[in-house]
Design a protein around this motif. Sequence first.
Motif, mmCIF file in Angstrom:
data_model
loop_
_atom_site.group_PDB
_atom_site.id
_atom_site.type_symbol
_atom_site.label_atom_id
_atom_site.label_comp_id
_atom_site.label_asym_id
_atom_site.label_seq_id
_atom_site.Cartn_x
_atom_site.Cartn_y
_atom_site.Cartn_z
ATOM 1 N N LEU A 1 45.250 32.305 38.901
ATOM 2 C CA LEU A 1 44.617 32.912 39.793
ATOM 3 C C LEU A 1 44.711 34.483 40.184
ATOM 4 C CD1 LEU A 1 43.937 29.812 42.087
ATOM 5 C CD2 LEU A 1 42.335 30.760 40.423
ATOM 6 N N GLU A 2 46.040 34.938 40.014
ATOM 7 C CA GLU A 2 46.128 36.424 40.232
ATOM 8 C C GLU A 2 45.172 37.184 39.722
ATOM 9 O OE1 GLU A 2 48.824 36.806 42.611
ATOM 10 O OE2 GLU A 2 48.910 34.308 42.379
ATOM 11 N N GLU A 3 44.601 36.894 38.583
ATOM 12 C CA GLU A 3 43.497 37.432 38.137
ATOM 13 C C GLU A 3 42.462 38.019 39.152
ATOM 14 O OE1 GLU A 3 39.941 37.344 34.571
ATOM 15 O OE2 GLU A 3 41.415 35.724 34.955
ATOM 16 N N LEU A 4 42.242 37.227 39.987
ATOM 17 C CA LEU A 4 40.975 37.660 41.104
ATOM 18 C C LEU A 4 41.510 38.843 41.906
ATOM 19 C CD1 LEU A 4 40.080 34.118 41.972
ATOM 20 C CD2 LEU A 4 38.938 35.587 40.730
ATOM 21 N N LYS A 5 42.809 38.849 42.066
ATOM 22 C CA LYS A 5 43.270 40.070 42.788
ATOM 23 C C LYS A 5 43.816 41.275 41.929
ATOM 24 C CE LYS A 5 47.924 38.653 44.662
ATOM 25 N NZ LYS A 5 48.733 38.392 45.562
ATOM 26 N N GLU A 6 44.220 40.969 40.966
ATOM 27 C CA GLU A 6 45.005 42.062 40.034
ATOM 28 C C GLU A 6 44.018 43.025 39.333
ATOM 29 O OE1 GLU A 6 49.197 40.312 38.704
ATOM 30 O OE2 GLU A 6 47.532 39.794 37.403
ATOM 31 N N PHE A 7 42.756 42.709 39.065
ATOM 32 C CA PHE A 7 41.774 43.299 38.458
ATOM 33 C C PHE A 7 40.393 43.425 39.347
ATOM 34 C CE2 PHE A 7 44.063 41.255 35.044
ATOM 35 C CZ PHE A 7 44.872 42.517 34.506
ATOM 36 N N PHE B 1 32.436 46.897 46.246
ATOM 37 C CA PHE B 1 32.883 46.391 47.350
ATOM 38 C C PHE B 1 32.634 45.119 47.791
ATOM 39 C CE2 PHE B 1 33.145 45.191 51.740
ATOM 40 C CZ PHE B 1 34.425 45.592 52.306
ATOM 41 N N PHE B 2 31.441 44.767 47.444
ATOM 42 C CA PHE B 2 31.032 43.399 47.594
ATOM 43 C C PHE B 2 31.738 42.449 46.779
ATOM 44 C CE2 PHE B 2 27.961 39.769 46.066
ATOM 45 C CZ PHE B 2 27.742 39.139 47.590
ATOM 46 N N GLN B 3 31.907 42.719 45.294
ATOM 47 C CA GLN B 3 32.318 41.901 44.182
ATOM 48 C C GLN B 3 33.803 41.856 44.693
ATOM 49 O OE1 GLN B 3 31.494 44.146 40.709
ATOM 50 N NE2 GLN B 3 29.678 43.035 40.152
ATOM 51 N N ASN B 4 34.577 42.653 45.229
ATOM 52 C CA ASN B 4 35.967 42.649 45.436
ATOM 53 C C ASN B 4 36.075 41.685 46.529
ATOM 54 O OD1 ASN B 4 37.013 44.287 43.425
ATOM 55 N ND2 ASN B 4 36.652 46.197 44.748
ATOM 56 N N ALA B 5 35.058 41.865 47.822
ATOM 57 C CA ALA B 5 35.339 40.675 48.729
ATOM 58 C C ALA B 5 34.908 39.318 48.387
ATOM 59 C CB ALA B 5 34.060 41.246 49.868
ATOM 60 N N VAL B 6 34.252 39.181 47.189
ATOM 61 C CA VAL B 6 33.778 37.893 46.805
ATOM 62 C C VAL B 6 35.090 37.360 46.147
ATOM 63 C CG1 VAL B 6 32.536 36.456 45.132
ATOM 64 C CG2 VAL B 6 31.386 38.176 46.597
ATOM 65 N N ARG B 7 35.704 38.030 45.146
ATOM 66 C CA ARG B 7 36.850 37.704 44.416
ATOM 67 C C ARG B 7 37.982 37.385 45.266
ATOM 68 N NH1 ARG B 7 36.961 39.591 39.002
ATOM 69 N NH2 ARG B 7 39.037 39.669 38.961
ATOM 70 N N ARG B 8 38.022 38.405 46.577
ATOM 71 C CA ARG B 8 39.272 37.988 47.364
ATOM 72 C C ARG B 8 39.136 36.647 48.173
ATOM 73 N NH1 ARG B 8 44.574 38.787 48.435
ATOM 74 N NH2 ARG B 8 44.911 38.669 50.815
ATOM 75 N N PHE B 9 37.739 36.340 48.304
ATOM 76 C CA PHE B 9 37.362 35.026 49.189
ATOM 77 C C PHE B 9 37.857 34.007 48.200
ATOM 78 C CE2 PHE B 9 34.201 31.588 49.248
ATOM 79 C CZ PHE B 9 34.788 31.034 50.723
ATOM 80 N N PHE B 10 37.263 33.991 46.833
ATOM 81 C CA PHE B 10 37.660 32.942 45.953
ATOM 82 C C PHE B 10 39.154 32.902 45.648
ATOM 83 C CE2 PHE B 10 33.024 33.031 44.295
ATOM 84 C CZ PHE B 10 32.887 31.822 44.286
ATOM 85 N N TYR B 11 39.824 34.011 45.684
ATOM 86 C CA TYR B 11 41.282 33.902 45.619
ATOM 87 C C TYR B 11 41.931 33.129 46.547
ATOM 88 C CZ TYR B 11 46.277 35.297 45.205
ATOM 89 O OH TYR B 11 47.709 35.032 45.230
ATOM 90 N N ILE B 12 41.644 33.250 47.899
ATOM 91 C CA ILE B 12 42.318 32.765 49.042
ATOM 92 C C ILE B 12 41.926 31.446 49.102
ATOM 93 C CG2 ILE B 12 42.388 32.663 51.508
ATOM 94 C CD1 ILE B 12 41.638 35.616 51.632
ATOM 95 N N THR B 13 40.778 30.973 48.929
ATOM 96 C CA THR B 13 40.263 29.398 48.842
ATOM 97 C C THR B 13 40.601 28.795 47.644
ATOM 98 O OG1 THR B 13 38.177 30.171 47.816
ATOM 99 C CG2 THR B 13 38.138 29.884 50.200
ATOM 100 N N SER B 14 40.898 29.396 46.401
ATOM 101 C CA SER B 14 41.275 28.810 45.211
ATOM 102 C C SER B 14 42.592 28.559 45.452
ATOM 103 C CB SER B 14 40.670 29.559 44.036
ATOM 104 O OG SER B 14 39.253 29.587 43.986
ATOM 105 N N ILE B 15 43.447 29.458 45.987
ATOM 106 C CA ILE B 15 44.884 29.180 45.775
ATOM 107 C C ILE B 15 45.428 27.899 46.817
ATOM 108 C CG2 ILE B 15 47.057 30.133 47.086
ATOM 109 C CD1 ILE B 15 46.687 31.090 44.401
ATOM 110 N N LYS B 16 44.538 28.046 47.895
ATOM 111 C CA LYS B 16 44.723 26.839 48.883
ATOM 112 C C LYS B 16 44.548 25.491 48.214
ATOM 113 C CE LYS B 16 43.424 25.276 53.435
ATOM 114 N NZ LYS B 16 42.500 25.426 54.677
ATOM 115 N N ASN B 17 43.483 25.284 47.512
ATOM 116 C CA ASN B 17 43.053 24.346 46.797
ATOM 117 C C ASN B 17 43.895 23.820 45.759
ATOM 118 O OD1 ASN B 17 40.835 22.129 45.951
ATOM 119 N ND2 ASN B 17 41.143 23.463 44.054
#
Length: 388
Positions: free
Chosen positions: A124-130, A135-151
Motif C-alpha cells: 500500500l506504500e504505492e498510495l503515498k510514494e507516487f 491536490f484532490f487526487q493526493n488527498a484521496v490517495r492519502r485517505f485510502f492509504y490511512i484507512t487501508s493500512i488500518k484495515n
Amino acid sequence: MKVLLITSRNVYGTSGELRLIKNRTETLLHSYGVETDILLFKRDHVLNTKQEVFDYSSFNGVYYNWKNHIFRFRKFRALIKKKIQNEQYDAIIISGIFVLFNMAKYIKKVSPQIKVVLDIHGTLEELKEFSGKTFFQNAVRRFFYITSIKNQLNSIPVADGYFVVSNALKNHINNKVKGLEKKDFFIIPCGIKEVEINKEESLKYRAFYREKYGLSDDVLLFIYSGGVSPWQCIEESVSLFKDFCAKSERKCKMLILSGNLNYISKFKSDDIITDSYSGDDVRKVLCAGDYAFLLRGDYMTNHVAYPNKFLEYVSSGMRIIATENVDDVAMQIRNYSVGTIVGFDDSLVNRLDNKPFEYLSDIEDRDSLLLATSFKTTLKPFVEYLKS
C-alpha cells in the motif's frame, strides 16, 4: 477441488491484474484439477470494455457506481454467503483492496472452518510514494492509504495464508504485521506460461524483426518495453542508452515499445525507433533485442514488486539491464546470470561485456529460471495446502 475467488481487481477486461489471475487460475485447473469460481465487485464502467473469458468454473459480477455503492456491496456480500453455503470450497481467495475490508472476518463468521487466503500483489506504500496529478487526487490517495493500512493490519492476521508475488513482499508483510510466523505464504510471481524457450521460433522472430528495422548483425539493439509512468524510468533508460552510444565504438540502436505511441514519439531519432504492438506480438519483437531496460527507483513499491516484463525479457533471450531496487529480480538476475545490475549514474560502456554475446547461448540458465518461477512450480505448495 474447488476454490472461490472474491475480487475487486480487473478480471473482466484485459489488464496486468487479469493476466496474473488468469494464468494462475488456468494452471490450477489444467495442471492440478482445481476449479475456480469468481465473484467480482467492480465499478460499472468496466462493462464498457470487452470481457476476456478464461477457464474459470463460473463468473458472477456485481457492478456499482458511487451512488449505489453501499447497496450493491450488500448484495455482493449476500451473494458470497449464498455461494459459501451452497458450494463446497477448499479455500476462499480474497483479492483487491475494495473487498479486503473486513471480508476475511465476514467469511470466517459464515464458515469458521474454511481456509481464507489473501491475494496480495504489492504494498500500500504505492498510495503515498507516487503522487497524483492534483491536490484532490493526493488527498484521496492519502485517505485510502490511512484507512487501508488500518484495515490491512486488522484483516491480515485473520487469514490462514497469503499469495505474494515476491520473497521481498513476504518479508515486508511480516515486518508490518506481527504474529504471522505460523501462517502459510505462497510466493507466486507474475510469470509466463512458457517453462522453456523455443529456440527455433525465437531465432525466426529475431531474424524477421531485425530485418524489418534494418538492423545488421553487428548492431546492438537495446529495447525498452512498457508504459510511460515515471516509476517505469523510460527517461532514465533513454539517458543510459545515449551515454552508451556516445562512448562506445559499437553500432547501436534503441527500440521503444509502448501502447502510448504519442508520448514515446518525442524520443524518435536516428538512433531510436518507436513502435507499438499488441501484447502477443510484443513477445515476438523482443527477440530482436540484445539488451533490455528494467530500471526502477528506490521505493518500497518497487522493492517488493515482481514486474510482468521481467520474465518476458528472460524468455526473449535479451540481457537485462536492471537496478538494484526490485529485490527478487535483482537476486535472480545474479543467480541465473541473465543480465547486469546498474545504477542510474553508471556508464553502460563500463558495465556491459564488450565481448560478442551469442544469442541464447545461455538458454539452459534461462529455462531453469522460467521453470523455477512458472505457475506450475509455484502453485504446487498451494495445491498441497488445499489437500491438507
